[in-house]
Every structure is written in structure tokens, then in C-alpha cells.
Design an enzyme around this catalytic site. Structure first.
Site, PDB file in Angstrom:
ATOM      1  NE  ARG A   1      -8.744   7.619  -9.465  1.00 39.94           N
ATOM      2  CZ  ARG A   1      -8.824   8.622  -8.620  1.00 39.94           C
ATOM      3  NH1 ARG A   1      -7.796   9.406  -8.431  1.00 39.94           N
ATOM      4  NH2 ARG A   1      -9.930   8.882  -7.969  1.00 39.94           N
TER       5      ARG A   1
ATOM      6  N   GLY B   1      -4.703   3.839  -3.802  1.00 37.19           N
ATOM      7  CA  GLY B   1      -5.900   4.513  -4.249  1.00 37.19           C
ATOM      8  C   GLY B   1      -5.589   5.891  -4.820  1.00 37.19           C
TER       9      GLY B   1
ATOM     10  CE  LYS C   1      -4.914  -0.705  -2.194  1.00 38.53           C
ATOM     11  NZ  LYS C   1      -4.540  -0.150  -0.913  1.00 38.53           N
TER      12      LYS C   1
ATOM     13  NE  ARG D   1       1.881  15.381  -2.310  1.00 38.97           N
ATOM     14  CZ  ARG D   1       1.139  14.285  -2.356  1.00 38.97           C
ATOM     15  NH1 ARG D   1       1.704  13.109  -2.386  1.00 38.97           N
ATOM     16  NH2 ARG D   1      -0.160  14.361  -2.379  1.00 38.97           N
TER      17      ARG D   1
ATOM     18  CD  GLU E   1      -7.527  22.244   0.238  1.00 35.49           C
ATOM     19  OE1 GLU E   1      -8.383  21.743   0.977  1.00 35.49           O
ATOM     20  OE2 GLU E   1      -7.752  23.144  -0.581  1.00 35.49           O
TER      21      GLU E   1
ATOM     22  CG  ASP F   1      -1.709   2.122   6.721  1.00 35.84           C
ATOM     23  OD1 ASP F   1      -2.057   1.904   5.553  1.00 35.84           O
ATOM     24  OD2 ASP F   1      -1.826   3.228   7.267  1.00 35.84           O
TER      25      ASP F   1
ATOM     26  CG  ASP G   1      -1.697   1.152   1.438  1.00 37.79           C
ATOM     27  OD1 ASP G   1      -2.225   1.623   0.430  1.00 37.79           O
ATOM     28  OD2 ASP G   1      -1.813   1.634   2.571  1.00 37.79           O
TER      29      ASP G   1
ATOM     30  CG  ASP H   1      -3.877  -1.474   2.795  1.00 36.18           C
ATOM     31  OD1 ASP H   1      -4.075  -1.165   1.617  1.00 36.18           O
ATOM     32  OD2 ASP H   1      -3.405  -0.701   3.641  1.00 36.18           O
TER      33      ASP H   1
END
Lengths: 1155, 342
Positions: free
Chosen positions: A773, A651, A779, A570, A473, A799, A378, A803
Site C-alpha cells: 500500500r 500498492g 516508492k 488465492r 472477480e 511496468d 513493483d 513506478d
């Protein structure tokens, strides 16, 4: 009939209509009490139930059958105790282990059932034990309480009417805010089930119906946080709760070695039957030729030769039973348990920050850890910490932060004490930037932070805690807050911030929310002075297209972005645009129209947004670090060197995932990146038949990496289509028609499989695969595809609850513990706190476990063959009749088991540091080359060889000879003593040869085993014991008589020599001629160890980053913001901050089903 | 759930050498420096032992003679059907060139005789043989031990003592050795004392403490094939009767292999050169199962009787060790000098 719960009415639930039959005519309420029972046995049932459980194992049944055979007097060749004693010991050990486990469960249950909570009884809240809580009770919970059952929330002391609980998956709860005293409502809802993500019900109260969903529920096992008091109504109690319905039914996992071992035991069994049959036939002929004529053998039974042969077959099955080792399973279990303990004890896998040691939750899979070929990981929370930090920025072309966060010793972090709102956790290094902002002279900088504090969808609560849709954010708004631009609160149409000392309110005219196509968000504000301005932040790619020609600093910002991206930060571009009132009004009209469009509203809105978001003026760019967990890149690099392929399933969006892939060195610049959409797996469905499986998909040489998305995966694997089809058919009220040729459906099965094979082949050619995604189900699907078509050993690490599927599917599931939410850990086999421990788990513990287990098994088979086959040879000289004595009983138990058990527990060919240093040492495990049929047969032949030596050397020496005092030593008992002693020496010395890690315990065990052998032998052969039990101990004096003769000792020495010398010779030659990596490392161990030590001492502090190509990254990695909520003015609901991936996936699942 | 509660307590694992798998250890590997010298040393040692064994064995003498009487020329041919003739006597003559040094051991040997058969071997009652009188009686078909079948009771349900196949089939040929001195037969004294194991004589087998011994055997019958009851096995020495009769003890110690020798008597002073005659009282039938009966005279050394197998085996293995050490040395050098090593 539905699940009916009546509040505050205990008697209601005992009504006859709610009774169910339990046993015959005893009836019980269908509503469980809240007491739970996880233990298996009680005092009375322990022995029968445990025995029943144990006799489910084939090996135990086999030995029981043997025992029964031994009781039949015509067949018995061994006294009954030879089987009974080991069987009892084995059963006993297992029973004790089960007992200890069960006692722990008893204690646990008792502890949980006796927890206190407050229950409303007779109008007052009274303290009650959990076990006494019943369905329909109203309970009062306080902060940090565990929730005793699945309860419907009625009220909360939290002003936002929220109740926070501590688990990632289950937070966000709306209480109904009802007065719970005197509540008499009736609730109807679904029957108890195990779905944690679903709850539907209605509540009837005061003749009104209230809909209930999962948001109203608090589930058992969670803990109340940040809420002082809340009240709830118990809906499901005890065994009916969702968590209890979920627990327990974990799939039983087996290791490859287990399977192999079982097959080998079958092989041995087949061999045993063959050998016994052969000997039985031999006996038949012998009896015909000799036995029948030998008057001295007359037994008065008058059986025919073939009847005797038949009986002797069973007799041999009994005698040779040691070929099928009874103690094998229990020894293997002991070794695994020990290895698990070592994992639990490992300090280097202990995470001090959270006080979390590693935990092997399943104790039966350790050696599989040494055979991993694919790791499915993950991303969020596993590779990354999921903590975003504002690291750098560029304002008006000036890169203002020069120092990366790592050198905190040189530059102390900025002191935020001047700012009473500052978040103390926020660390920032550049003092000059802070000074600039504080001075208030730099307009650009002020604008920059103002934008950050205004342009977002973050929510704030009373305590100034921000709730952000994405951690990015949150990080940006927190940064602005620390720089003195504090976002204070927002209403439906205003935003209040504190700028310096002033509090300003801005009127929010429009919020142009983020989505994954737009890759940006904007906000249109009316300033207190009446200006209208649009603030926008977004990915550089989309922002640069929309910049106004007059915009300055584009070049320099671009350079800064490149630098940021190189550092795997980022990035996000910030810009603004001033809008005239007229322009705004015109736009607003179109905006309003778009908002009410019925068809394709989103697209219409996007078009409107597009109109206003142009001619932007660039302010600067931010750089956020998505902090990787410590040591992730190093770990991944190491694992890659050990030929373990790593797939990241997340995801997240493609770009984010790719970025992370680079920063954790999963992707490197020398890799050719392929995108799923670009790769044509096969243009024609009939192509795969023609393609040879050996053809590589990627013709270019070099490393490949594949990045695919969940949608593509669905398409390529036909899954969605099928589902859609089925759903459509169902909706039409038809069942799926049986496969008819014209339907195309039967083609699909074959085709689907072929596609799956192709996909797996293709993906497995790549060094790294990133799936973005993907839903939890996908998965798991990916994992099972690889498992199915590659027959490879897989490991999943994750985690979160998303998952769980994949963790349960993979051969080995690893949970990251110490994070919020225990779902992943609860379903995992191993749990630890940090991704980087995976390296140690696999390369050190896994490798050791595998090597130990292989050594153990090889040796175990060998020693039993060597032992048992001596009988086989003897049979040719004893008229094919079989006989043994106490030795057979004790051989496996006392004389030979301890040293090999210790090898299984303690052996290390190279130490942990070297195992980590040379990842190539891991390869034999993946290839399974240390234990397979080849090794098995080598062990078999080795055993045959040794047994031949053990029998025929004494045979040659004994034939026609006498002892030094003239007595003939060639009697059966002396012969037995010599062969047994030789065997003990050989077996113990052989294990000494195989031991590569000699601790004092090993020495002690080897010497001890030999000593025990002689001790017990002299005891059994002593006069005293014969006097007491004349019928059982008949070897009186044999040992002392035999072993005082030098001739017999010389025989033993020769036997031992011939058995061991060839082994030494062959081992030496093979190591010299074909040295394995392990041998080389072992040989140069001293040198490497010295190297390592020196390296450690000289460890260069300089941290260098490789040059990386530029990748544009942007921060909006997660779901849509809260724009809807904000503009609708609905009560602000908390969304999970951490598990964005999950949120997406949960949303996606019903979506997919509805299509 | 349980996890959470423990979180407050200190979970840190112990830092000990054992839990961290850092126990002090010796990690030997089979390096050339160990293996090749080991082989040389072992080779030399084995050759040394082999030579010693071989030489010792060479100096020992064994004289073995078959007296089954299968061939017509054989002196015991006439006796070879003991069913017809009880206590048939025949004699075997042989000549010694030189002195047979004492002590000389006198063995009888049987071939193709499966004393190691399981059912045969267990067919005895140890309690009875250790002199427990409870096992001398018929007691609800429990005693004597059922393994004794079919030699447990006689037709009148009287218990057989000693019971079982093993005792029943006791070897009953007897021998007298005469030296021919000037045509006169002079009996060579044969010592039958202490020819069985000390433990067998003193511990394992015991007579019931009844005096006289024959009273203990009241109500029992002798084994079917025996000519005399157990308490009369040795008429010359009353102490050598019952279960502790030396010949009985020797017989009861089963041989491991189907061809075996058992000690019959000791000749302490050795046999001077000369002509000898062995008189055999031929009782034991072996022709039915193609067995052979032999007598053997042998002297022994520190390593026991004559047996060249072990000496030769040691020599062969020792030489092989030396050869292999050379081979290994060559291969080792070839590997280490060739460029692709490592």
C-alpha cells in the site's frame, strides 16, 4: 490569464492579446503549433552547437588549453599536431555519433509531423498533416489512430459513450456528446503543464458552463481502441501537450565508476602538476648548476633559472599530458555503446510472444548493472502477469480439481464448444466437474456457479466484455460463464443470467460491497420465485467466523483451503443464506437509516451489514491463480544468492503481497517475518543516539523478512505529520514559521533523519522487504532513502506509471515493456519484456560489463602511466628538458588502443551459463573490488615499475656502447626506437595476459597493433617521407638502423621479459594462494561446462513444489467494487482493470494532501 | 510512440556468434602446468643468452683515456683553456701489451654534455640541411627556421648556414695517431669514410646541387664558433664537405644521454702491440661546464661494443626465473595438498 481556446476559430488564437515576445520585438502566438521538434541541430547550427556541447566536458577543455599552450613558442615542447590530432579525432567521433542520433530524431520528427488526421475546416472534415493542426481545431479520430494533440473529447461512436484508448493510465473518457460541426464554444482551462493526472477547465457554450476534467481529455500519444470514430477539440498542441511537457527532462544518471573515474582523473591531474612542478624545480637547479655554464646551450634569451623553470613547468604539463588520457572518455563511451548493443542483441532476453527484444535505452550505465545491491520491484505486472485464473474449487467438501494446469499434454483442456458464451481463453482441466455441472444433477455445484455469476460487481458491455473491479472477480465470473452460468447484464436493481438454456432475472435487493476491512461482499437477491437469498463470498478467515453451526463441509473445505494455499492459490469462500421476507424488511429499514446517517456513515453501514451476514451456509471455495510471470521464483532465488536484496513495493494489500512473496520465493519458510506495526523502531526519540549503529535490530539468528505498509512508513518517517502540519498552517494563512526551539520542528529534522537511518538499517538487515500500500511517491522515497543512507547501487523495476518515480530515482531503472502503457519504459534505462530477464541482465551482462570496464580502466591507466613516466625518468638525464615525437600522438590512437578496447567489448572470464550457475561471481561487483583506489594505485605502481624497466634497461645497455658496425647506437633516435618498441611489446603482451577470452579478433588486434606500430614506424623513418617533409619527419633511417642490431633486440627482449615475468608470477601466486570464486570457476571451467551440458540433457521434467506452510489468501485484493455505481445507476464508467495499484495510489495522493 | 510502430515488424535480434557473444574463443588461464615450465624455459634461455653476451663482452677490448687536462699532470693541461690558445696541440701516449684486433674503432667521448636538451636538439633547419637553397637566404625572418635562434643571423642579418646551436657547437678537436716504432713516429692510417649512418649521408643531409659548392654559400656566413665554413670542412677530400661531411653528420646525430661517445675514425687493420702517441689538436672547451673529453679505442663483435650490463642482467633474470619456478612449485604443492584448498 488562463488558457483560452475557441473552437473552430483559428484567427482567435492569433489575437494580439495572445502574443508573447520571442526575441526583441518579434512576437508569436503563445499557442504552439502541433509540429514538434526534438532534434537539437540543423545544418547550420550543427558545428557550433555541437562543439559548444563538447567543450562543456572538462577533458576537452583541458586539451584545448594544452593546444593553446603548445602554440606559445617559449613553452611548447611538442609540436601542435600531437594534441590537435587526437583532439580532432575524439571530437570527430563524438560529433559523428551526435550527428547520427540527431538525424534519427530529424527523421522521427518528420515522420510524426507528417502523420495524417482529419480536421474540420469550413464545415467539412479534411485530411491534414499533424503539423497543420492548430489549437481550437476539431479533429475526427478513427479506431487505431494516434491522438495528435491533447484534445477535449466531444463525441464518440461508442454506445456507452466511452472512448477507449490504449494506455493504462489514461483510459476512461466521457465525451460531452456535443455536435461538433459549428461548435463555437470557448474553453478556459489551466495553462499547459506536465501533470498527466490532472486537468481542470470549463467550457462555455450556448451560455452554459460545462465543467471539464481529465476524464474528458484524450492525450497526445495514445491510440484509440474499440471506438470507431470520435471527435475532439484540440486544447494543447505540439510542445504544449502533456506528454511533450513530460518528456525530455530526465535526470542525468552517472555510474559509480564514472564518479570514481573522474576522481582518478583529478588525482592524475594533481600528480601531473606535482611531477611537472618537481621537474621544473629540477630544471631550475640544473640550469643553475650546469645549463648556464654550458656555452653550447646558449639561447640568447637571457632568462633567469627560475623563469626557465617556470616555462619548463608548462612544457612538462604538455609533454606529460598523456597521463590524463584524452581518449579515455571516448573509449569508455565506445565500450558502453558496444555493451548496450550486446544487450539489445541478446536473443535470450528477447520475448518472442510480443516480439520485444531487450533495449538498453541509456547506454552509459552498463557497468553499474554489475554492482547492484538492492532491487526494488513493483509487484503487479512485474512479478505477476496480473492475470487471474480460476484453477480449482471445492464444492460441498469435494475438491473437484485434481490437476494443476501444467500437464496439458496428458489431459487436454475442456472443450467449451457446447457453450456459445464460453471464453475461449479460459482453460480448465477437470472434465468431470464440467460434466457434473452440465448434467444439472449436483445441486451444490449449480449453486456454486450461480453464486459466482450473481455475486459480484462486474459490468458488462454490448459485446459481452466484462469489466471487473479486480481481476479476481473477472476470473470468477468468467469461470461461471464457461460453466454455463452466464452473466448477461445488470440494471440498477436486476441481474440477468443465463442458466443452462433459460434466462433468469433476479431482483437485486441490496449490494453489500467489498472493502478491505470486511474482506467480503454480499448480495441480497429476490429469486423469480420470490425467495430472498443472500450470497456472500469472502476471505476464509472472515467467512468461517460467520458460518452457521449447521453448515456442513467446514472441515473438508478447510483442508482443501490449506491445499490451495500451499499451492499459492488465492482462495475465496462462498456461502449463502436464506432470508425470510420479514427478516429482510426489518433489516432493510435499518439499512435505509444507516444510508442517510451523516456522521460516520461507513461504520454505520458496516454494522448493518454485519447483522445480516451471519449464520451463513458454506457452499465451497474457489482457488484462483495470480499467475506469476515465468521464471520469477527462480530468478529471485538466483538474485538472492548473488546477495542482491529484493524489496517488493506494491500498492496491494498486505496479505496479497505476502502471499505473492511466498509464491515467488522471496519469502521462504525459514524466514522470520516481521510486520512493521510490531517492530518498534524506537520507542523514544532520543534512543537512536545511544544505539550503536553496529547493533542488529533483530537479535534472533537466521533470516529475517520485513513487511510494512505505506501508512506505517509515513508514520515512522514523520512525513505525513509534517505535511499535515504545513497544510494546516497554510490554511490558517500563515507561513511556516522559521524554526523556533519550542516549536519542536528543529528537533524533527534531526529526529527524522535519525528515524530514516534506523529504518533503513533495520530494513537492510532483512533478506527481503515487502512494502504494501505504498504510493508512487513513497516508492521513490524508499528508494532514495536506501540510496542515501546505504550508499548502495539500486535498481528499480516496474511496468506502470506508478513506478515511474521509483524508476527515475534509482540508479538504474528497468521498465517492463510490451505491456500496456509505455510510461515506465519511457523513463527507464533498460527495458525488456519479462521479469526473468533481469537475472541475465545483471548476472551476465552486468557482470561482464563491470569486469570489462574495470579491466579496461585498469589497463588504460597502466598503459598511460607506463608510457608517460618513461619521459619522467628520461628527464633526469636530459637536463629536465622534454621531448617526444610522433609516437606520442599515435601511441594512444593506433598502437595500444585496439586490443584493450576489444577486451572492454568482448572479454568474458566465464561464459554466460556459468555466470548464471554461480551467482557468487556477482559479488566482486557489489563490493566494487575490481576497480577502486587500490586498483588505481596498483595500476600506477605497475606503470611506474614498467616505465622504470623500459627506461633503465636500455639505459644500462646503451651507456658506453657501440653497435656491431662501430657506430655509436646510443644516439637519441635509436634510444627512442628501442624504448618505444619495448613499450609496444610490453603493453600489447600485457593486455594479452589480461585477456581471458581470446577470439580471433583479439589475436588480430594484438598482432595488428604491433604490426601497425612497425609499419608506421618504418614509414615515418623512411627516406621517402623525409624527402617530402624534411622538417617534420626527422627520424629517417632510425628504425632500420636500430633494429638490424641484435644487441638492441636483446635489450628489447630483456625489457619485455623483466616487465612481464613478475606480473605472471604474482598473478599465479595470488591465484594459487588466495583463489577467488571466479578463479575457481575458471579453473574448473571445463568440468562445470560438461556438468551443465549433462544437466541440460537430463533435465528432470518433474516440477516439484516445496512444502509451504499454510497461509490464508483471499481474492479481493483490489479496490472497492462498483457497488456505488451500480446502485446509483450512473452511466457505467470503465475503470482500469489492470492497474489497480495505481488506482489506489492516485486516490491516496490527494487524500493525504487534504488531511 | 515510436515503439508501437515498430512492433509490427520483426524485432528479433540476429542469432550470430558475435551478437550472442559466443564467438569461438580460447580461454587460457595461468595454470601451474603453463606458468612453471614457462619460467623454467625462460630462465634457461635467459641464462644461455646471458652467458653468450657475457663471454662475448669479455673478449672485447676497450681502451679509454681522458685528455681534458684538468689535472696539472695531464698532458693537455696547458691546452685546457682553448679561448687563450687556438689549435693548441698536446699528445697522449699509451702502450698496448698485445694486438688490438681490427677493425678498431676510434671514438671521442664527452661527459656532462647535454646534447639531449630539447631546445638545443631542435635548433637546426632541416630544410637547409637537406640542401634547399631557399633556406640559405634571409627571407622576412621566416627562414632559416626560428628554432635556430640565436644562431640564425649574424649582426648583418646574413643567414648562418648551417644555422642553429647544434651545428654551431660541433666538436672540433682533431686527432692523429702515431705508433712509436723504434723511436720513429709512424702515422696510423685512420679511415673516416662511412662512419655516419647511411641514411644520414644519403638521404637526410644533402648539399645543394651547386658546383662548386662554395657558390651555394654566397651571402651566408659560417657558424659563429666554426673556424672554417661548411664547404671547407675537409680540405683533403672535396666530396667530404658541406652538410655531408662525416664528422658533421656524426655530430648532428644527437646522443641520448649526457655521457656519450661518438665515432671518430676506423682503424681497419687493428693496432699491433707497442707504444702509441695520440696527437690532439685541442679546440673544444669543456671545462666551463665541468665536462670531460675522452678518446676510446674499441673493437666490436656481433653484439656491438663491450658492455657487460646486458649479459649480467640476463644472467640475473634467468636465475631469478629458475628460483621463482621452484618457489611457485613449492607453493602450488603446498596449496593443493593442504586440506582447505577449494
Amino acid at each position: 490569464m488562463g488558457w483560452k481556446v475557441k473552437a473552430n476559430d483559428r484567427a482567435y488564437h492569433q489575437l494580439p492579446e495572445f502574443q508573447k515576445k520571442v526575441f526583441l520585438c518579434i512576437k508569436k502566438s503563445r499557442y504552439s503549433g502541433n509540429a514538434i521538434k526534438t532534434y537539437k541541430y540543423n545544418a547550420l547550427t550543427f558545428i557550433p552547437l555541437n562543439l559548444y556541447e563538447q567543450f562543456k566536458r572538462v577533458a576537452n577543455v583541458y586539451f584545448l588549453a594544452l593546444l593553446i599552450l603548445q602554440i606559445i613558442p617559449d613553452i611548447t615542447t611538442l609540436p601542435w599536431y600531437t594534441t590537435l590530432i587526437p583532439l580532432v579525432v575524439v571530437l570527430g567521433i563524438t560529433a559523428i555519433k551526435d550527428l547520427v542520433d540527431d538525424l534519427a530524431r530529424h527523421r522521427m520528427d518528420k515522420e510524426i509531423n507528417n502523420r495524417k488526421t482529419e480536421v474540420l475546416l469550413d464545415g467539412r472534415f479534411e485530411s491534414a498533416k499533424w503539423r497543420d493542426v492548430q489549437v481550437g481545431d476539431v479533429v475526427r479520430l478513427k479506431k487505431n489512430d494516434f491522438i495528435p494533440a491533447d484534445i477535449l473529447m466531444l463525441s464518440s461512436s461508442n454506445p456507452n459513450s466511452l472512448c477507449y484508448v490504449e494506455t493504462a493510465e489514461l483510459d476512461g473518457f466521457d465525451p460531452l456528446t456535443l455536435n461538433c460541426v459549428g461548435l463555437t464554444g470557448l474553453i478556459e482551462c489551466e495553462e499547459p503543464n506536465n501533470r498527466l493526472d490532472k486537468f481542470i477547465g470549463t467550457m462555455l457554450w450556448n451560455r452554459e458552463r460545462y465543467p471539464l476534467d481529465l476524464d474528458n481529455m484524450l492525450l497526445r500519444g495514445c491510440k484509440i481502441r474499440n471506438t470507431d470514430v470520435c471527435h475532439g477539440l484540440v486544447i494543447f498542441a505540439g510542445a504544449d501537450t502533456k506528454i511533450m511537457k513530460n518528456g525530455g527532462k530526465t535526470r542525468f544518471k552517472r555510474t559509480k565508476i564514472d564518479e570514481l573515474m573522474n576522481y582518478m582523473v583529478y588525482t592524475i591531474f594533481a600528480l601531473l602538476v606535482l611531477v611537472a612542478a618537481g621537474l621544473a624545480i629540477g630544471h631550475t637547479f640544473w640550469y643553475d648548476q650546469i645549463g648556464a655554464k654550458a656555452w653550447y646551450l646558449f639561447d640568447g634569451k637571457g632568462y633567469s633559472a627560475s623563469h626557465r623553470g617556470f616555462l619548463s613547468f608548462w612544457g612538462y604539463i604538455i609533454v606529460l599530458n598523456t597521463m590524463v588520457p584524452i581518449s579515455l572518455y571516448v573509449s569508455v563511451e565506445v565500450i558502453r555503446l558496444g555493451q548496450s548493443k550486446f544487450i539489445n542483441w541478446d536473443l535470450q532476453m528477447y520475448y518472442a510472444d510480443k516480439d520485444t527484444p531487450a533495449k538498453a535505452r541509456t547506454t552509459t550505465l552498463n557497468e553499474q548493472l554489475g554492482q547492484i545491491e538492492y532491487i526494488f520491484s513493483d509487484k503487479t505486472g512485474t512479478l505477476t502477469q496480473n492475470i487471474m485464473q480460476f484453477k480449482k474449487c471445492t464444492i460441498a467438501g469435494r475438491s473437484l480439481v485434481r490437476i494443476a494446469g501444467s500437464k496439458s499434454d496428458l489431459f487436454p483442456p475442456v472443450d467449451w464448444s457446447w457453450n456459445r458464451y464460453a471464453d475461449k481463453m479460459f482453460q480448465f482441466m477437470d472434465h468431470s466437474l464440467v460434466a457434473t455441472v452440465r448434467s444439472g444433477k449436483d445441486k451444490d455445484a449449480m449453486e456454486f456457479f450461480k453464486l459466482l455469476s450473481l455475486c459480484h460487481t462486474v459490468m458488462v458491455d454490448e459485446d459481452m466484455v466484462y469489466q471487473a473491479a479486480s481481476p479476481d472477480e473477472g476470473a470468477l465470473v468468467t469461470a461461471a460463464r464457461n460453466f454455463g452460468y452466464v452473466f448477461l447484464n445488470r440494471t440498477q436493481d436486476t441481474i440477468t443470467i443465463q442458466e443452462g438454456d433459460k434466462e433468469n432475472s433476479y431482483e437485486m435487493l441490496a449490494l453489500l460491497d467489498f472493502n478491505s476491512d470486511r474482506k467480503r461482499m454480499s448480495i441480497i437477491l429476490r429469486f423469480p420465485d420470490g425467495r430472498i437469498r443472500l450470497y456472500c463470498k469472502g476471505a476464509d478467515t472472515v467467512i468461517y467466523e460467520r458460518l452457521s453451526a449447521e453448515s456442513k463441509h467446514t472441515k473438508s473445505t478447510q483442508t482443501a483451503l490449506d491445499i490451495f494455499a500451499n499451492e499459492t492459490l488465492r482462495t475465496l469462500c462462498l456461502c449463502y443464506k436464506d432470508i425470510s421476507a420479514g427478516e429482510y424488511e426489518a433489516w432493510e429499514r435499518r439499512h435505509k437509516e444507516a444510508q442517510v446517517v451523516l456522521a460516520d456513515r461507513d461504520a454505520a453501514l458496516d454494522r448493518v451489514y454485519e447483522d445480516i451476514e451471519k449464520n451463513l451456509m458454506l457452499i465451497g471455495a474457489t482457488a484462483i491463480e495470480d499467475k506469476l510471470q515465468d521464471g520469477v521464483p527462480e530468478t529471485i532465488a538466483k538474485l538472492a544468492k548473488a546477495d542482491i536484496k529484493i524489496w517488493v513495493l506494491t500498492g496491494d494489500k498486505k496479505e496479497t503481497a505476502e502471499n505473492i512473496g511466498y509464491s515467488c520465493s522471496l519469502l521462504t519458510d525459514d524466514m522470520q517475518i516481521h510486520y512493521g506495526e510490531d517492530v518498534k523502531v524506537q520507542p523514544q526519540s532520543n534512543r537512536p543516539g545511544k544505539r550503536k549503529p553496529a547493533d542488529p535490530f533483530f537479535t534472533q539468528t537466521g533470516k529475517n523478512a520485513l513487511i510494512i505498509t505505506g501508512g506505517w512508513l509515513n508514520e515512522i518517517l514523520y512525513e505525513k505529520k509534517k505535511k499535515r502540519r504545513r497544510l494546516r498552517l497554510r490554511r490558517l494563512g500563515r507561513r511556516l514559521p522559521p524554526s523556533s526551539p519550542q516549536d519542536g520542528q528543529p528537533m524533527n529534522d534531526w529526529e527524522k533523519e535519525q528515524r530514516q537511518v534506523d529504518f533503513v538499517d533495520m530494513a537492510c538487515e532483512c533478506e527481503a522487504v515487502i512494502c504494501c500500500r505504498v504510493t508512487p511517491k513513497q516508492k521513490a522515497n524508499v528508494v532514495s532513502l536506501v540510496k542515501k543512507y546505504k550508499k548502495a547501487v539500486t535498481l528499480s523495476i516496474g511496468d506502470g506509471a506508478n513506478d515511474v518515480n521509483m524508476i527515475k530515482t534509482a540508479d538504474i531503472g528497468v521498465g517492463i515493456s510490451g505491456q500496456e502503457g509505455m510510461q515506465a519504459v519511457m523513463s527507464s534505462d533498460y527495458a525488456f519484456a519479462q521479469f526473468r530477464y533481469l537475472e541475465r541482465l545483471l548476472l551476465v551482462h552486468g557482470r561482464w560489463s563491470y569486469i570489462r570496464m574495470c579491466k579496461f580502466l585498469r589497463f588504460f591507466f597502466f598503459k598511460n602511466f607506463a608510457f608517460t613516466l618513461v619521459h619522467f625518468w628520461f628527464s633526469f638525464f636530459s637536463g629536465y628538458s622534454s621531448q617526444v615525437n610522433w609516437f606520442i600522438t599515435l601511441y594512444n590512437l593506433c598502437y595500444s588502443s585496439l586490443p584493450v578496447l576489444l577486451v572492454g567489448l568482448l572479454d568474458q572470464d566465464v561464459n554466460d551459463k556459468l555466470s548464471l550457475r554461480f551467482p557468487k561471481l556477482y559479488l566482486p561487483g557489489q563490493q566494487g573490488s575490481l576497480f577502486n583506489y587500490k586498483n588505481f594505485f596498483i595500476s600506477l605502481f605497475h606503470g611506474i615499475f614498467v616505465s622504470l624497466i623500459i627506461f633503465f634497461i636500455p639505459y644500462g645497455a646503451f651507456l658506453q656502447t657501440m653497435g656491431q658496425d662501430g657506430e655509436a647506437p646510443s644516439d637519441y633516435q635509436s634510444f627512442a626506437v628501442v624504448t618505444a618498441s619495448s613499450l609496444i611489446f610490453i603493453v600489447n603482451l600485457q593486455i594479452s595476459l589480461d585477456t581471458s577470452y581470446w577470439t580471433f579478433v583479439n589475436c588480430f588486434a594484438v598482432l595488428g597493433s604491433i604490426a601497425i606500430y612497425f609499419g608506421i614506424m618504418f614509414d615515418i623513418h623512411s627516406a621517402g617521407i623525409h624527402v617530402i617533409f624534411p622538417a617534420y619527419f626527422t627520424f629517417t633511417g632510425a628504425a632500420s638502423n636500430a633494429l638490424r642490431q641484435p644487441y638492441l633486440w636483446l635489450t628489447i627482449v630483456l625489457t619485455v621479459g623483466i616487465s612481464l615475468l613478475p606480473v605472471i608470477c604474482i598473478q599465479f601466486l595470488s591465484k594459487t594462494i588466495w583463489p577467488s570464486v571466479g578463479d575457481q570457476v575458471q579453473r574448473n571451467r571445463k568440468k562445470y561446462e560438461a556438468d551443465l551440458e549433462r544437466e541440460e540433457r537430463e533435465k528432470a521434467p518433474a516440477f516439484q513444489r516445496g512444502r509451504r506452510s499454510r497461509r490464508s489468501g483471499y481474492a479481493f485484493s483490489h479496490s472497492q467494487g462498483y457497488a456505488d455505481l451500480i446502485s446509483s445507476g450512473r452511466s457505467i464508467r470503465r475503470k482500469p482493470t489492470g492497474r489497480a495499484g495505481l488506482q489506489q495510489s492516485i486516490r491516496e495522493v490527494p487524500h493525504a494532501e487534504n488531511i | 510512440m515510436q515503439k508501437k510502430e515498430n512492433q509490427e515488424v520483426e524485432n528479433r535480434p540476429d542469432n550470430t556468434a558475435f551478437t550472442q557473444q559466443r564467438l569461438p574463443a580460447w580461454q587460457p588461464i595461468l595454470s601451474a602446468g603453463i606458468v612453471i615450465p614457462l619460467f623454467v624455459l625462460v630462465g634457461l634461455a635467459f641464462i644461455g643468452i646471458g652467458v653468450a653476451l657475457f663471454v662475448t663482452s669479455r673478449n672485447l677490448h676497450v681502451l679509454e683515456m681522458d685528455y681534458t687536462g684538468v689535472e696539472k699532470t695531464s698532458p693537455c693541461f696547458s691546452c685546457s683553456d682553448p679561448i687563450k690558445q687556438k689549435n693548441c696541440k698536446c699528445s697522449l701516449s699509451f702502450e698496448l701489451d698485445k694486438l688490438f684486433e681490427g677493425p678498431v674503432f676510434f671514438y671521442y667521448g664527452l661527459t656532462n654534455y647535454f646534447q639531449n636538451q630539447r631546445a638545443y636538439g631542435v635548433s637546426k633547419d632541416y630544410n637547409q640541411l637537406s640542401g634547399d637553397l631557399d633556406y640559405f637566404t634571409f627571407f622576412f625572418s621566416i627562414v632559416p627556421d626560428s628554432t635556430c635562434k640565436p644562431y640564425r643571423y649574424d649582426v648583418n642579418n646574413k643567414p648562418i648556414v648551417p644555422c642553429g646551436s647544434l651545428a654551431n657547437s660541433m666538436f672540433n678537436d682533431t686527432f692523429n695517431l702515431y705508433q712509436m716504432k723504434n723511436g720513429v713516429k709512424e702515422e696510423v692510417p685512420l679511415d673516416g669514410k662511412g662512419i655516419s649512418w647511411w641514411t644520414d649521408y644519403n638521404i637526410k643531409y644533402r648539399n645543394p646541387s651547386v658546383n662548386p659548392l662554395r657558390n651555394a654559400f654566397n651571402g651566408t656566413v659560417k657558424p659563429l664558433y666554426w673556424s672554417k665554413p661548411a664547404y671547407e670542412l675537409d680540405p683533403t677530400d672535396t666530396a667530404n664537405n658541406g652538410f655531408i661531411n662525416q664528422d658533421f653528420l656524426v655530430w648532428m646525430r644527437r646522443s641520448a644521454l649526457p655521457n656519450f661517445r661518438k665515432l671518430y675514425r676506423r682503424i681497419t687493420d687493428g693496432l699491433p702491440a707497442g707504444n702509441y702517441s695520440l696527437e690532439i689538436s685541442y679546440n673544444y672547451p669543456v671545462i666551463a661546464f665541468d665536462g670531460k673529453k675522452k678518446v676510446a679505442f674499441s673493437n666490436v663483435s656481433w653484439m656491438g661494443g663491450k658492455n657487460e650490463f646486458l649479459g649480467i642482467a640476463y644472467l640475473v633474470i634467468g636465475s631469478l626465473c629458475l628460483v621463482m619456478s621452484v618457489v611457485m612449485l613449492i607453493i602450488y604443492h603446498w596449496r593443493n595438498s593442504s586440506p582447505d584448498a577449494n
